[in-house]
Design a protein around this motif. Structure first.
Motif, mmCIF file in Angstrom:
data_model
loop_
_atom_site.group_PDB
_atom_site.id
_atom_site.type_symbol
_atom_site.label_atom_id
_atom_site.label_comp_id
_atom_site.label_asym_id
_atom_site.label_seq_id
_atom_site.Cartn_x
_atom_site.Cartn_y
_atom_site.Cartn_z
ATOM 1 N N LYS A 1 0.834 -1.193 0.000
ATOM 2 C CA LYS A 1 0.000 0.000 0.000
ATOM 3 C C LYS A 1 0.878 1.254 0.000
ATOM 4 O O LYS A 1 0.609 2.211 -0.725
ATOM 5 C CB LYS A 1 -0.910 -0.035 1.231
ATOM 6 N N ASN A 2 1.934 1.246 0.804
ATOM 7 C CA ASN A 2 2.856 2.383 0.834
ATOM 8 C C ASN A 2 3.527 2.579 -0.515
ATOM 9 O O ASN A 2 3.658 3.717 -0.989
ATOM 10 C CB ASN A 2 3.918 2.194 1.921
ATOM 11 N N TYR B 1 1.078 4.218 -2.875
ATOM 12 C CA TYR B 1 0.910 5.648 -2.597
ATOM 13 C C TYR B 1 2.114 6.450 -3.090
ATOM 14 O O TYR B 1 1.963 7.527 -3.666
ATOM 15 C CB TYR B 1 0.717 5.896 -1.097
ATOM 16 N N LEU C 1 0.706 12.393 2.410
ATOM 17 C CA LEU C 1 1.455 11.156 2.700
ATOM 18 C C LEU C 1 2.292 11.239 3.968
ATOM 19 O O LEU C 1 2.659 10.210 4.529
ATOM 20 C CB LEU C 1 2.366 10.798 1.530
ATOM 21 N N ARG D 1 6.922 9.051 3.484
ATOM 22 C CA ARG D 1 6.329 8.633 2.205
ATOM 23 C C ARG D 1 6.349 9.773 1.188
ATOM 24 O O ARG D 1 6.583 9.561 0.015
ATOM 25 C CB ARG D 1 4.896 8.140 2.401
ATOM 26 N N GLU E 1 2.621 16.173 10.405
ATOM 27 C CA GLU E 1 2.606 15.049 11.348
ATOM 28 C C GLU E 1 2.751 15.489 12.802
ATOM 29 O O GLU E 1 2.166 14.882 13.695
ATOM 30 C CB GLU E 1 3.750 14.081 11.026
ATOM 31 N N ALA F 1 -9.225 8.634 6.559
ATOM 32 C CA ALA F 1 -8.167 7.612 6.604
ATOM 33 C C ALA F 1 -7.142 7.783 5.495
ATOM 34 O O ALA F 1 -6.055 7.198 5.555
ATOM 35 C CB ALA F 1 -8.786 6.219 6.537
ATOM 36 N N SER F 2 -7.456 8.567 4.480
ATOM 37 C CA SER F 2 -6.513 8.760 3.369
ATOM 38 C C SER F 2 -5.438 9.784 3.685
ATOM 39 O O SER F 2 -4.465 9.907 2.945
ATOM 40 C CB SER F 2 -7.264 9.156 2.092
ATOM 41 N N LEU G 1 -2.520 10.208 5.388
ATOM 42 C CA LEU G 1 -1.526 9.360 6.061
ATOM 43 C C LEU G 1 -0.574 10.168 6.924
ATOM 44 O O LEU G 1 0.166 9.595 7.723
ATOM 45 C CB LEU G 1 -0.759 8.549 5.026
ATOM 46 N N SER G 2 -0.581 11.502 6.749
ATOM 47 C CA SER G 2 0.283 12.348 7.558
ATOM 48 C C SER G 2 -0.260 12.514 8.972
ATOM 49 O O SER G 2 0.422 13.044 9.834
ATOM 50 C CB SER G 2 0.433 13.727 6.898
ATOM 51 N N PRO H 1 -1.520 10.233 11.948
ATOM 52 C CA PRO H 1 -1.736 8.861 12.443
ATOM 53 C C PRO H 1 -3.006 8.708 13.244
ATOM 54 O O PRO H 1 -3.584 9.600 13.734
ATOM 55 C CB PRO H 1 -0.498 8.616 13.328
#
Length: 180
Positions: A3-4, A7, A46, A50, A102, A174-175, A177-178, A180
């Motif tokens: 998945k990573n 992306y 991301l 990522r 993040e 949920a999309s 990813l930055s 958590p």
């Protein structure tokens, strides 16, 4: 893991696709493109690691000769031209942007705006201006003066990064990813 990788590849492709948006080349050889918006989105969506890997994949593909930069540029010659600082700055800018998103616990829009502004404008310009100055033999301040015309467009890209990131966070939390 897969998945990573997907992306990372998807966002490297996004940076490439944004190079298809018609560019405006100013008299001194630096094109105004939408690709830095892709770099900002790598970080805001991301995250640091990522996002940086997506931008690094893009830069690696350019180095291999794929004509992915705006105007169909690619190959090692790009790394000897006036845009070298911007190109090599893409992964660093994406990392800084993602790191801010993040680690700053503000609402996603504010964090994305701060990250895109600091990483996608300040850091990218610092590297871009340095490369421009070195390649063309100008002082850093003279090169910065030449680059000042790009700031309004990049502030607009920061706004777009905020809108896109906030919209995605609202529609599909949920999309992002930055976060958590």
């Amino acid at each position: 893991m897969e998945k990573n990788i997907a992306y990372i590849a998807l966002f490297a492709a996004l940076i490439a696709v944004l190079g298809l948006v018609p560019q405006i080349t100013l008299a001194f050889g630096i094109p105004v493109t939408a690709q830095s918006l892709g770099v900002m989105l790598c970080g805001t969506i991301l995250g640091a690691r990522r996002g940086a890997l997506a931008a690094l994949l893009f830069v690696g593909l350019v180095a291999l000769g794929l004509p992915l930069l705006s105007g169909g540029r690619g190959g090692l010659g790009v790394f000897a031209g006036p845009t070298v600082g911007f190109v090599v700055g893409f992964p660093v800018a994406a990392f800084v942007t993602g790191w801010i998103v993040e680690n700053w616990r503000a609402p996603i829009g504010a964090a994305a705006g701060a990250g895109a502004l600091i990483g996608g404008v300040v850091v990218l310009y610092a590297m871009g201006i340095t490369g421009f100055a070195l390649v063309l033999g100008k002082s850093w301040m003279a090169a910065a003066g030449v680059m000042a015309v790009f700031i309004p467009g990049d502030i607009l890209k920061v706004g777009l990064a905020i809108i896109i990131t906030q919209g995605l966070a609202k529609l599909r939390p949920a999309s992002i990813l930055s976060r958590p």
